[in-house]
Design a protein around this motif. Structure first.
Motif, mmCIF file in Angstrom:
data_model
loop_
_atom_site.group_PDB
_atom_site.id
_atom_site.type_symbol
_atom_site.label_atom_id
_atom_site.label_comp_id
_atom_site.label_asym_id
_atom_site.label_seq_id
_atom_site.Cartn_x
_atom_site.Cartn_y
_atom_site.Cartn_z
ATOM 1 N N GLU A 10 58.654 51.034 53.464
ATOM 2 C CA GLU A 10 58.605 51.769 54.628
ATOM 3 C C GLU A 10 58.257 49.841 55.519
ATOM 4 O O GLU A 10 58.139 49.902 56.297
ATOM 5 N N MET A 87 53.890 54.354 40.690
ATOM 6 C CA MET A 87 54.537 53.309 41.794
ATOM 7 C C MET A 87 54.182 52.481 40.790
ATOM 8 O O MET A 87 54.372 50.683 41.151
ATOM 9 N N HIS A 115 51.421 56.798 55.840
ATOM 10 C CA HIS A 115 50.842 57.586 54.944
ATOM 11 C C HIS A 115 50.570 57.158 53.265
ATOM 12 O O HIS A 115 50.362 56.338 53.434
HETATM 13 ZN ZN LIG Z 1 54.757 54.815 49.984
#
Ligand SMILES: [Zn+2]
Length: 272
Positions: A10, A87, A115
């Protein structure tokens, strides 16, 4: 010197909408190229500054976005999911530092596509009483291994908000949110130049940046979008219901707390 980088989508230059970020989005294939190129730029900067090993973790959605044959050939790629550290799979005590590339602001902050892990489920997240997003909880995982965040790239809101949470790092803002789905930003090639230079500066300055160490016991509070998600999350052993839609979990070990966070939101996802 080993560098780990976690790459999200993003916060990549030119990306503003789920048509880019969703697996079945009409512009997703182009977005994958943009993401791969920014990752490669960060790899190049790291190598130029003396890194001998650069591990790239694909950290968006399916975690199968970075195009292997397009990525800088001297990087090692971690692709696919699930991964125990999500992640942050790939970080360990041998890393000199972590880059967070293509990051976005946390849920609720005025940033592009903001988010926290799952926009359908997580309303907010607190770490020892302070609001954090993905960069914050991921920095805690790096801190568990005593590894500092050296660079964050993404939109301006992600860079600025995370400096307040994590302290100083080399920040590279490639775009600014006009709204949650509209951005003003530099050309992708320019973004890659900025990231390459930022990566070099980040490593040159690495002794200025400290690991994000969270006081123990480490306590998270996950606020869910709706109460049914908290009903499910409450199944996690050791978790506590704080109010209608908030669950807390506390532990001494950063990895345990991170895994609890993932278990809470994964259970929340079952009642979507
Ligand atoms: Zn993310």
């Amino acid at each position: 010197m080993k560098i780990f980088m976690s790459v999200d989508m993003e916060g990549i230059a030119g990306i503003s909408h789920k048509e880019h970020t969703a697996r079945d989005g009409k512009e997703h294939e182009r977005a994958r190229e943009l993401m791969t190129d920014e990752a490669s730029a960060a790899v190049e900067g790291a190598l130029d500054a003396g890194a001998e090993e650069v591990v790239v973790g694909d950290s968006h959605g399916t975690m199968r976005n970075i195009i292997p044959e397009r990525l800088h050939k001297d990087a090692v790629l971690i692709t696919g999911s699930p991964k125990h550290l999500s992640m942050m799979e790939g970080v360990d005590e041998n890393c000199a530092g972590v880059f967070l590339v293509g990051y976005h602001a946390r849920m609720g902050v005025h940033g592009v596509l903001s988010h926290t892990y799952d926009s359908r489920v997580v309303y907010n997240l607190k770490l020892n009483g302070e609001f954090v997003g993905e960069a914050g909880i991921n920095a805690m995982v790096a801190g568990h291994f005593n590894v500092p965040i050296l660079m964050v790239t993404g939109d301006k809101a992600a860079v600025e908000d995370n400096k307040k949470i994590l302290g100083d790092f080399e920040g590279v803002a490639v775009k600014e949110a006009l709204t949650r789905y509209a951005v003003k930003g530099v050309h992708p090639e320019k973004a890659c130049e900025m990231i390459r230079e930022g990566a070099k500066r980040a490593i040159d300055r690495k002794n200025e940046f400290k690991p994000f160490l969270v006081e123990k016991p480490i306590r998270i509070e996950v606020g869910f979008i709706q109460s049914g998600m908290a009903d499910m999350a409450e199944i996690v052993p050791g978790s506590k219901r704080i109010d209608d839609r908030t669950i807390s979990y506390a532990g001494e070990d950063g990895i345990e707390v991170f895994k609890a966070f993932r278990a809470l939101i994964t259970l929340g996802e079952t009642v979507l």
